[in-house]
Each structure stands twice: as structure tokens, then as C-alpha cells.
Design a protein around this motif. Structure first.
Motif, mmCIF file in Angstrom:
data_model
loop_
_atom_site.group_PDB
_atom_site.id
_atom_site.type_symbol
_atom_site.label_atom_id
_atom_site.label_comp_id
_atom_site.label_asym_id
_atom_site.label_seq_id
_atom_site.Cartn_x
_atom_site.Cartn_y
_atom_site.Cartn_z
ATOM 1 N N GLU A 209 -20.070 -31.015 36.522
ATOM 2 C CA GLU A 209 -20.865 -30.028 35.590
ATOM 3 C C GLU A 209 -20.511 -30.371 33.986
ATOM 4 O OE1 GLU A 209 -22.229 -26.276 38.064
ATOM 5 O OE2 GLU A 209 -20.447 -25.840 36.662
ATOM 6 N N MET A 210 -19.210 -30.529 33.724
ATOM 7 C CA MET A 210 -18.916 -30.855 32.438
ATOM 8 C C MET A 210 -19.369 -31.994 31.981
ATOM 9 S SD MET A 210 -15.143 -29.484 32.239
ATOM 10 C CE MET A 210 -14.429 -27.980 32.200
ATOM 11 N N ILE A 211 -19.470 -33.153 32.818
ATOM 12 C CA ILE A 211 -19.854 -34.486 32.647
ATOM 13 C C ILE A 211 -21.274 -34.810 32.540
ATOM 14 C CG2 ILE A 211 -19.650 -37.065 33.202
ATOM 15 C CD1 ILE A 211 -16.886 -36.155 34.113
ATOM 16 N N VAL A 212 -21.996 -34.343 33.597
ATOM 17 C CA VAL A 212 -23.479 -34.627 33.766
ATOM 18 C C VAL A 212 -24.462 -33.277 33.879
ATOM 19 C CG1 VAL A 212 -22.808 -36.565 35.017
ATOM 20 C CG2 VAL A 212 -23.496 -34.639 36.222
ATOM 21 N N GLY A 213 -23.769 -32.158 33.988
ATOM 22 C CA GLY A 213 -24.528 -30.896 33.975
ATOM 23 C C GLY A 213 -25.091 -30.450 32.794
ATOM 24 N N THR A 214 -26.555 -29.892 33.069
ATOM 25 C CA THR A 214 -27.438 -29.099 32.159
ATOM 26 C C THR A 214 -26.881 -27.625 31.826
ATOM 27 O OG1 THR A 214 -29.266 -29.456 33.244
ATOM 28 C CG2 THR A 214 -28.615 -31.075 31.574
ATOM 29 N N SER A 215 -26.288 -27.086 33.196
ATOM 30 C CA SER A 215 -26.169 -25.638 33.354
ATOM 31 C C SER A 215 -24.732 -25.755 34.291
ATOM 32 C CB SER A 215 -27.411 -25.062 33.826
ATOM 33 O OG SER A 215 -27.680 -25.484 35.424
ATOM 34 N N GLY A 216 -24.495 -24.361 34.193
ATOM 35 C CA GLY A 216 -23.224 -24.188 35.163
ATOM 36 C C GLY A 216 -21.943 -23.669 34.538
ATOM 37 N N ILE A 217 -21.121 -22.947 35.123
ATOM 38 C CA ILE A 217 -19.919 -22.593 34.345
ATOM 39 C C ILE A 217 -19.190 -23.896 33.677
ATOM 40 C CG2 ILE A 217 -17.622 -21.559 34.883
ATOM 41 C CD1 ILE A 217 -19.965 -19.630 35.069
ATOM 42 N N GLY A 218 -19.246 -25.039 34.362
ATOM 43 C CA GLY A 218 -18.276 -26.105 33.874
ATOM 44 C C GLY A 218 -19.147 -26.380 32.832
ATOM 45 N N PHE A 219 -20.528 -26.501 32.620
ATOM 46 C CA PHE A 219 -21.203 -26.874 31.465
ATOM 47 C C PHE A 219 -21.127 -25.906 30.342
ATOM 48 C CE2 PHE A 219 -25.126 -26.088 29.007
ATOM 49 C CZ PHE A 219 -25.321 -27.422 28.347
ATOM 50 N N MET A 220 -20.844 -24.807 30.790
ATOM 51 C CA MET A 220 -20.727 -23.603 29.643
ATOM 52 C C MET A 220 -19.530 -23.883 28.800
ATOM 53 S SD MET A 220 -20.295 -19.325 30.217
ATOM 54 C CE MET A 220 -18.341 -19.562 30.621
ATOM 55 N N MET A 221 -18.233 -23.937 29.786
ATOM 56 C CA MET A 221 -17.184 -24.356 29.127
ATOM 57 C C MET A 221 -17.267 -25.785 28.323
ATOM 58 S SD MET A 221 -14.765 -23.636 32.466
ATOM 59 C CE MET A 221 -13.074 -23.896 31.712
ATOM 60 N N PHE A 222 -17.620 -26.868 28.802
ATOM 61 C CA PHE A 222 -17.685 -27.855 28.026
ATOM 62 C C PHE A 222 -18.885 -27.643 26.747
ATOM 63 C CE2 PHE A 222 -18.387 -32.683 27.135
ATOM 64 C CZ PHE A 222 -17.323 -32.980 27.122
ATOM 65 N N ASP A 223 -19.584 -27.153 26.809
ATOM 66 C CA ASP A 223 -20.449 -26.631 25.733
ATOM 67 C C ASP A 223 -19.994 -25.888 24.625
ATOM 68 O OD1 ASP A 223 -23.252 -27.038 24.361
ATOM 69 O OD2 ASP A 223 -23.544 -24.907 24.839
ATOM 70 N N ALA A 224 -19.189 -24.769 25.066
ATOM 71 C CA ALA A 224 -18.225 -23.965 24.428
ATOM 72 C C ALA A 224 -17.161 -24.630 23.268
ATOM 73 C CB ALA A 224 -17.674 -22.839 25.074
ATOM 74 N N ARG A 225 -16.828 -25.876 24.257
ATOM 75 C CA ARG A 225 -16.039 -26.772 23.327
ATOM 76 C C ARG A 225 -16.477 -27.507 22.007
ATOM 77 N NH1 ARG A 225 -15.464 -31.909 22.383
ATOM 78 N NH2 ARG A 225 -17.330 -32.180 23.539
ATOM 79 N N ARG A 226 -17.863 -27.791 22.184
ATOM 80 C CA ARG A 226 -18.517 -28.275 21.136
ATOM 81 C C ARG A 226 -18.633 -27.200 19.915
ATOM 82 N NH1 ARG A 226 -23.263 -31.630 24.060
ATOM 83 N NH2 ARG A 226 -23.474 -29.733 25.022
ATOM 84 N N ALA A 227 -18.869 -26.176 20.539
ATOM 85 C CA ALA A 227 -19.003 -24.926 19.444
ATOM 86 C C ALA A 227 -17.984 -24.307 18.870
ATOM 87 C CB ALA A 227 -20.002 -23.974 20.270
ATOM 88 N N GLY A 228 -16.674 -24.803 19.528
ATOM 89 C CA GLY A 228 -15.319 -24.347 19.024
ATOM 90 C C GLY A 228 -15.185 -22.880 19.608
ATOM 91 N N SER A 229 -15.853 -22.463 20.675
ATOM 92 C CA SER A 229 -15.702 -21.177 21.165
ATOM 93 C C SER A 229 -14.750 -20.920 22.291
ATOM 94 C CB SER A 229 -17.055 -20.683 21.850
ATOM 95 O OG SER A 229 -17.066 -19.335 22.214
ATOM 96 N N THR A 230 -13.609 -20.790 21.799
ATOM 97 C CA THR A 230 -12.265 -21.055 22.619
ATOM 98 C C THR A 230 -12.409 -19.416 23.765
ATOM 99 O OG1 THR A 230 -10.778 -21.664 20.885
ATOM 100 C CG2 THR A 230 -9.814 -20.729 22.692
ATOM 101 N N VAL A 231 -12.989 -18.657 23.245
ATOM 102 C CA VAL A 231 -13.037 -17.390 23.879
ATOM 103 C C VAL A 231 -14.078 -17.596 25.146
ATOM 104 C CG1 VAL A 231 -15.187 -16.453 22.787
ATOM 105 C CG2 VAL A 231 -13.567 -14.851 23.995
ATOM 106 N N GLU A 232 -15.193 -18.327 25.050
ATOM 107 C CA GLU A 232 -15.888 -18.842 26.255
ATOM 108 C C GLU A 232 -15.243 -19.490 27.092
ATOM 109 O OE1 GLU A 232 -19.745 -19.975 25.096
ATOM 110 O OE2 GLU A 232 -20.370 -18.347 23.694
ATOM 111 N N ILE A 233 -14.434 -20.602 26.494
ATOM 112 C CA ILE A 233 -13.680 -21.621 27.328
ATOM 113 C C ILE A 233 -12.699 -20.684 28.473
ATOM 114 C CG2 ILE A 233 -12.089 -23.130 27.627
ATOM 115 C CD1 ILE A 233 -13.282 -24.298 25.009
ATOM 116 N N LEU A 234 -11.969 -19.829 27.768
ATOM 117 C CA LEU A 234 -11.227 -19.005 28.530
ATOM 118 C C LEU A 234 -11.931 -18.206 29.699
ATOM 119 C CD1 LEU A 234 -8.658 -17.772 25.649
ATOM 120 C CD2 LEU A 234 -8.172 -19.119 27.546
ATOM 121 N N LEU A 235 -13.017 -17.390 29.354
ATOM 122 C CA LEU A 235 -13.879 -16.675 29.852
ATOM 123 C C LEU A 235 -14.297 -17.501 31.343
ATOM 124 C CD1 LEU A 235 -15.678 -14.285 30.815
ATOM 125 C CD2 LEU A 235 -17.293 -15.122 29.422
ATOM 126 N N GLY A 236 -14.537 -18.660 31.050
ATOM 127 C CA GLY A 236 -15.078 -19.537 32.200
ATOM 128 C C GLY A 236 -13.839 -19.888 32.976
#
Length: 268
Positions: A209-236
């Protein structure tokens, strides 16, 4: 010393009355340490948020509907991939475990493809299927398949041959021997394969999901990395751990106990 014994006795009584507490209490020191470090200001809040920040992010994402949608997508993908992997893996494992010819033909192929990691398939899968559900499902099925097959083969081969011969000599058909002797004997290993396969499949799902996903928990964590949202990565990360604990402790472990005890193979 007496005070410690009284505290321990109270803890044992509480966990016997509410078994869920036994799973929560070990996390209390971890949460306390996390809170202390974050409140001490050793690191910038944006890089090291505290538990309260993660809880607020959980309610915010849930209120917006983002977290439920992503969680649902991940669970559906895992369920679909795992169902296909198990539907292929158990019959294939039984076939390899019961037939010498099937073992000779399939075993080298099985070991060859087992050595090729699931993520190693991604480049060619992206060429074949693109960034979509098919690619993710293939990776999950591939990841779940091998633990299920290998443990099923191990379980079938661990059943004493004398039991099958005795059943055949008493007039049982081969299908009945398979159903009433071989499969029950192999059941503990099959359940172990399911637990391992689903665990590996869950990790593979997050990675893909981090690599090819457009949704899902993995995508949320990877997308949060681009936004610099550490809190969403920890939440995931916390959601991943909690979900797997719930699946393993509330579904797979009781299934293992129920099936094993049903056939007299697990006593506790």
C-alpha cells in the motif's frame, strides 16, 4: 515484601475477573515513558508527538471519515488475498504431503519461489497490472501461500502412517482416511501456517500500500510522511499493532485452541 505480594495478588484477581486487563497492563509503562519523554521537550513536538496528540489525530481522522475508509480498504484487501491464499495453500499442501509424485514435482518449485520475496515481484507486477488492486492482491496471496503450504505439508507428514494403514485395513476409504485421520492430525500445523501466513500477509499489505496504493493504512502512513505528519504515522503504526493483536488473540488463537482441543491434540 508483603505489600508487593498483596499488589500481585490483587492484579491476578483482577485479570482473572477481566482477562482483557492482562493485555493492557504491560503497555502502561510504555505509555508512561512515551508521555514523559514527549512532555520533557527533548525533541520538537512535530517530530515526537505524545499519546494525547495521537488520540486527537485518531478522533479527527475518524470524524472526517478518512480512517474508517482506509481501514476498511486494508481489511477487505487482506481478507480477499488471505482467502485466496488459504483456498490454494491447504489443498496444495495436502496434495504434496500425501503424494510422493506431487512432492517430487512441486517441492523444488515451491522452494524456488519461496526464495523470491513478495516485494521482489512488484516491478514486474507493476508492468503487468499497473498500480491497482490486482497487484496488491497478488502480493498478499503470494505472501500467505507459502507458510500455509509448508506448514500443511509438515502437518500431513507428521501424522503416523500406521494410523492411515489401520483405518484402511478396517475398510475406510481413502477419502475418509484423509478427512478423519490425516486432516485432524495435521490441524495444529495448518492453524500455525494460517497464523504465520496472515501475519506475513498483513505486513506485505502495508508495504505494498505504501508503494502502489491510493488508499489504506499503509498509504495513509506514507502520505503522512510527505506531509510531515509524524502523528499520523504513529497512529497508523498503533492501529497496525492493535488490529493484528485483535485478529490473533480474538480469532486465530481461539480457533487454534478450539480445533486442536476438538481433536484431542492440544490440552491447554
Amino acid at each position: 515484601m508483603n505489600l508487593m505480594l498483596q499488589i500481585w495478588g490483587g492484579y491476578v484477581r483482577l485479570t482473572q475477573r477481566w482477562p482483557g486487563l492482562a493485555a493492557i497492563v504491560p503497555f502502561i509503562p510504555v505509555l508512561a515513558l512515551w508521555t514523559a519523554v514527549s512532555e520533557a521537550g527533548l525533541f520538537p513536538r512535530a517530530f515526537f508527538p505524545g499519546p494525547a496528540d495521537v488520540v486527537r489525530a485518531f478522533f479527527t481522522l475518524t470524524y472526517k471519515g478518512i480512517l474508517p475508509d482506509y481501514l476498511q480498504d486494508s481489511l477487505i484487501r487482506l481478507a480477499t488475498g488471505a482467502a485466496v491464499g488459504v483456498a490454494i495453500g491447504i489443498p496444495l499442501g495436502v496434495l504434496i504431503g500425501t503424494s510422493r509424485w506431487a512432492h517430487r514435482i512441486c517441492w523444488p518449485v515451491l522452494l524456488f519461489f519461496q526464495a523470491i520475496g513478495d516485494i521482489a515481484w512488484l516491478p514486474i507486477l507493476l508492468i503487468w497490472f499497473g498500480f491497482g488492486l490486482t497487484t496488491m492482491t497478488f502480493v498478499i496471496v503470494y505472501t500467505v501461500l507459502f507458510p500455509v503450504v509448508l506448514n500443511t505439508v509438515l502437518g500431513v507428514e507428521s501424522v503416523p502412517r500406521d494410523l492411515s494403514r489401520a483405518a484402511l485395513s478396517l475398510g475406510a476409504s481413502r477419502a475418509r482416511v484423509l478427512w478423519e485421520v490425516t486432516l485432524p492430525g495435521a490441524l495444529p500445523n495448518i492453524i500455525t501456517g494460517l497464523r504465520n501466513g496472515l501475519g506475513y500477509g498483513w505486513r506485505a499489505l502495508i508495504a505494498v500500500e505504501m508503494i502502489v496504493g491510493t488508499s489504506g493504512i499503509g498509504f495513509m502512513m506514507f502520505d503522512a510522511r510527505r506531509a510531515g505528519s509524524t502523528v499520523e504515522i504513529l497512529l497508523g503504526m498503533i492501529i497496525l499493532g492493535l488490529l493484528w493483536y485483535i485478529v490473533d488473540a480474538w480469532i486465530l488463537a481461539p480457533l487454534e485452541r478450539a480445533t486442536g482441543q476438538r481433536w484431542g491434540l492440544v490440552t491447554s
